[in-house]
Design an enzyme around this catalytic site. Structure first.
Site, PDB file in Angstrom:
ATOM      1  N   HIS A  31     -37.245 -72.233  20.790  1.00 40.16           N
ATOM      2  CA  HIS A  31     -36.698 -71.200  21.681  1.00 40.16           C
ATOM      3  C   HIS A  31     -37.519 -69.909  21.549  1.00 40.16           C
ATOM      4  O   HIS A  31     -37.831 -69.260  22.546  1.00 40.16           O
ATOM      5  CB  HIS A  31     -35.246 -70.879  21.313  1.00 40.16           C
ATOM      6  CG  HIS A  31     -34.274 -71.993  21.544  1.00 40.16           C
ATOM      7  ND1 HIS A  31     -33.459 -72.490  20.556  1.00 40.16           N
ATOM      8  CD2 HIS A  31     -33.969 -72.698  22.667  1.00 40.16           C
ATOM      9  CE1 HIS A  31     -32.693 -73.447  21.046  1.00 40.16           C
ATOM     10  NE2 HIS A  31     -32.991 -73.609  22.328  1.00 40.16           N
ATOM     11  N   LYS A  54     -20.414 -78.349  24.891  1.00 42.88           N
ATOM     12  CA  LYS A  54     -20.740 -78.592  23.475  1.00 42.88           C
ATOM     13  C   LYS A  54     -19.760 -77.848  22.564  1.00 42.88           C
ATOM     14  O   LYS A  54     -19.289 -76.770  22.931  1.00 42.88           O
ATOM     15  CB  LYS A  54     -22.150 -78.086  23.186  1.00 42.88           C
ATOM     16  CG  LYS A  54     -23.229 -78.832  23.930  1.00 42.88           C
ATOM     17  CD  LYS A  54     -24.578 -78.212  23.677  1.00 42.88           C
ATOM     18  CE  LYS A  54     -25.651 -78.921  24.466  1.00 42.88           C
ATOM     19  NZ  LYS A  54     -26.954 -78.272  24.353  1.00 42.88           N
ATOM     20  N   ARG A  71     -39.813 -79.323  27.635  1.00 39.99           N
ATOM     21  CA  ARG A  71     -40.497 -79.846  26.450  1.00 39.99           C
ATOM     22  C   ARG A  71     -41.148 -81.185  26.717  1.00 39.99           C
ATOM     23  O   ARG A  71     -42.322 -81.384  26.510  1.00 39.99           O
ATOM     24  CB  ARG A  71     -39.504 -79.967  25.284  1.00 39.99           C
ATOM     25  CG  ARG A  71     -39.028 -78.635  24.745  1.00 39.99           C
ATOM     26  CD  ARG A  71     -37.748 -78.791  23.969  1.00 39.99           C
ATOM     27  NE  ARG A  71     -36.700 -79.340  24.816  1.00 39.99           N
ATOM     28  CZ  ARG A  71     -35.550 -79.838  24.395  1.00 39.99           C
ATOM     29  NH1 ARG A  71     -35.315 -79.901  23.113  1.00 39.99           N
ATOM     30  NH2 ARG A  71     -34.654 -80.292  25.245  1.00 39.99           N
ATOM     31  N   SER A 117     -31.614 -78.158  18.747  1.00 45.69           N
ATOM     32  CA  SER A 117     -30.711 -77.564  17.764  1.00 45.69           C
ATOM     33  C   SER A 117     -29.937 -78.630  16.993  1.00 45.69           C
ATOM     34  O   SER A 117     -29.677 -78.464  15.796  1.00 45.69           O
ATOM     35  CB  SER A 117     -29.747 -76.594  18.458  1.00 45.69           C
ATOM     36  OG  SER A 117     -30.477 -75.594  19.113  1.00 45.69           O
TER      37      SER A 117
HETATM   38  N1  COA Z   1     -37.050 -75.484  21.677  1.00 42.72           N
HETATM   39  C1  COA Z   1     -36.165 -76.160  20.969  1.00 42.72           C
HETATM   40  N2  COA Z   1     -35.059 -76.694  21.479  1.00 42.72           N
HETATM   41  C2  COA Z   1     -34.858 -76.516  22.779  1.00 42.72           C
HETATM   42  C3  COA Z   1     -35.746 -75.818  23.605  1.00 42.72           C
HETATM   43  C4  COA Z   1     -36.892 -75.295  22.996  1.00 42.72           C
HETATM   44  N3  COA Z   1     -37.808 -74.617  23.682  1.00 42.72           N
HETATM   45  N4  COA Z   1     -35.276 -75.820  24.849  1.00 42.72           N
HETATM   46  C5  COA Z   1     -34.129 -76.513  24.830  1.00 42.72           C
HETATM   47  N5  COA Z   1     -33.886 -76.926  23.582  1.00 42.72           N
HETATM   48  C6  COA Z   1     -32.766 -77.746  23.120  1.00 42.72           C
HETATM   49  C7  COA Z   1     -31.585 -76.933  22.720  1.00 42.72           C
HETATM   50  O1  COA Z   1     -31.635 -76.579  21.359  1.00 42.72           O
HETATM   51  C8  COA Z   1     -30.449 -77.856  23.014  1.00 42.72           C
HETATM   52  O2  COA Z   1     -30.260 -78.708  21.922  1.00 42.72           O
HETATM   53  P1  COA Z   1     -28.849 -79.346  21.624  1.00 42.72           P
HETATM   54  O3  COA Z   1     -28.524 -80.227  22.803  1.00 42.72           O
HETATM   55  O4  COA Z   1     -29.087 -80.103  20.396  1.00 42.72           O
HETATM   56  O5  COA Z   1     -27.870 -78.218  21.484  1.00 42.72           O
HETATM   57  C9  COA Z   1     -30.941 -78.691  24.176  1.00 42.72           C
HETATM   58  O6  COA Z   1     -32.329 -78.588  24.156  1.00 42.72           O
HETATM   59  C10 COA Z   1     -30.390 -78.228  25.491  1.00 42.72           C
HETATM   60  O7  COA Z   1     -30.893 -76.964  25.802  1.00 42.72           O
HETATM   61  P2  COA Z   1     -30.138 -75.608  26.110  1.00 42.72           P
HETATM   62  O8  COA Z   1     -31.205 -74.658  26.488  1.00 42.72           O
HETATM   63  O9  COA Z   1     -29.245 -75.152  24.998  1.00 42.72           O
HETATM   64  O10 COA Z   1     -29.385 -75.942  27.358  1.00 42.72           O
HETATM   65  P3  COA Z   1     -27.961 -76.427  27.517  1.00 42.72           P
HETATM   66  O11 COA Z   1     -28.121 -77.721  28.185  1.00 42.72           O
HETATM   67  O12 COA Z   1     -27.153 -76.406  26.291  1.00 42.72           O
HETATM   68  O13 COA Z   1     -27.437 -75.280  28.450  1.00 42.72           O
HETATM   69  C11 COA Z   1     -27.069 -74.044  30.489  1.00 42.72           C
HETATM   70  C12 COA Z   1     -27.640 -75.272  29.800  1.00 42.72           C
HETATM   71  C13 COA Z   1     -26.191 -73.237  29.572  1.00 42.72           C
HETATM   72  C14 COA Z   1     -28.218 -73.193  30.924  1.00 42.72           C
HETATM   73  C15 COA Z   1     -26.281 -74.568  31.714  1.00 42.72           C
HETATM   74  O14 COA Z   1     -25.313 -75.482  31.303  1.00 42.72           O
HETATM   75  C16 COA Z   1     -25.594 -73.448  32.465  1.00 42.72           C
HETATM   76  O15 COA Z   1     -26.221 -72.714  33.182  1.00 42.72           O
HETATM   77  N6  COA Z   1     -24.266 -73.313  32.300  1.00 42.72           N
HETATM   78  C17 COA Z   1     -23.489 -72.284  32.965  1.00 42.72           C
HETATM   79  C18 COA Z   1     -22.634 -72.880  34.061  1.00 42.72           C
HETATM   80  C19 COA Z   1     -23.433 -73.105  35.304  1.00 42.72           C
HETATM   81  O16 COA Z   1     -23.927 -72.182  35.924  1.00 42.72           O
HETATM   82  N7  COA Z   1     -23.510 -74.377  35.709  1.00 42.72           N
HETATM   83  C20 COA Z   1     -24.257 -74.789  36.855  1.00 42.72           C
HETATM   84  C21 COA Z   1     -25.663 -75.091  36.492  1.00 42.72           C
HETATM   85  S1  COA Z   1     -26.394 -76.028  37.778  1.00 42.72           S
END
Ligand code: COA
Length: 160
Positions: A19, A43, A92, A130
């Site tokens: 990140h 989550k 990634r 994560s």
């Molecule tokens: N380095 C390391 N890990 C990374 C990374 C990076 N550069 N980029 C992503 N990851 C990992 C994260 O650690 C996470 O790991 P985990 O699943 O073990 O927790 C995983 O990849 C997912 O990434 P993350 O960036 O945390 O995204 P998310 O899927 O948890 O969140 C949101 C996505 C929050 C952006 C999305 O759900 C959202 O916008 N929610 C709000 C509601 C909304 O508007 N919904 C409509 C969207 S269309």
């Protein structure tokens, strides 16, 4: 002059070096970057919102144009409220693509003026997430090369 503000959303449970790599790249491109913690994710996080915020705060200290926040509800509504015209997402590996593609097109449908920009982290972080780091910490594996020092300490405290 119009400021280019980008939001970088995620669960950040916890923030990792992957990140941080994306944050550093975004900080060099945009006038302002808001790293924002999504609270309504499906989550179940290990760290509270405050803990996640404080870890991010510690590691973004050196980037003067980066701040941390959190949001509830739709990301595009949050971005509009912050006058951000860009959403940053890290890409990634190929398997990230389908989910990111769907999310970015949905967000575009909801808010056509807000673009999603994908940044690729250094390949050494391509496999990182994560959950992996939490699993390693839980079983006392080496996490030094995956997370910033303040995060390592917090993880080790959590699983002590
Ligand atoms: N380095 C390391 N890990 C990374 C990374 C990076 N550069 N980029 C992503 N990851 C990992 C994260 O650690 C996470 O790991 P985990 O699943 O073990 O927790 C995983 O990849 C997912 O990434 P993350 O960036 O945390 O995204 P998310 O899927 O948890 O969140 C949101 C996505 C929050 C952006 C999305 O759900 C959202 O916008 N929610 C709000 C509601 C909304 O508007 N919904 C409509 C969207 S269309």
């Amino acid at each position: 002059m119009k400021k280019n503000t980008a939001v970088y959303p995620g669960t950040f449970d916890p923030v990792t070096n992957g990140h941080l790599d994306i944050i550093e790249r975004a900080s060099g491109i945009f006038d302002k970057v808001i790293v924002t913690i999504a609270l309504n994710s499906s989550k179940v996080p290990l760290f509270t919102k405050e803990e996640r915020k404080s870890m991010i705060k510690e590691v973004i200290n050196k980037y003067k144009n980066v701040e941390v926040d959190s949001f509830d509800g739709l990301l595009v509504n949050y971005a509009a409220k912050k006058k951000a015209n860009t959403i940053i997402r890290g890409l990634r590996v190929l398997s990230d693509f389908e989910y990111e593609f769907q999310m970015s097109l949905t967000n575009r449908k909801l808010a056509p003026d807000i673009n999603t920009i994908f940044l690729m982290p250094n390949e050494k972080y391509a496999y990182l997430n994560s959950s992996l780091v939490k699993e390693l910490a839980k079983f006392k594996g080496q996490i030094k090369s995956f997370v910033p020092e303040p995060v390592r300490k917090k993880l080790e405290e959590k699983f002590r």
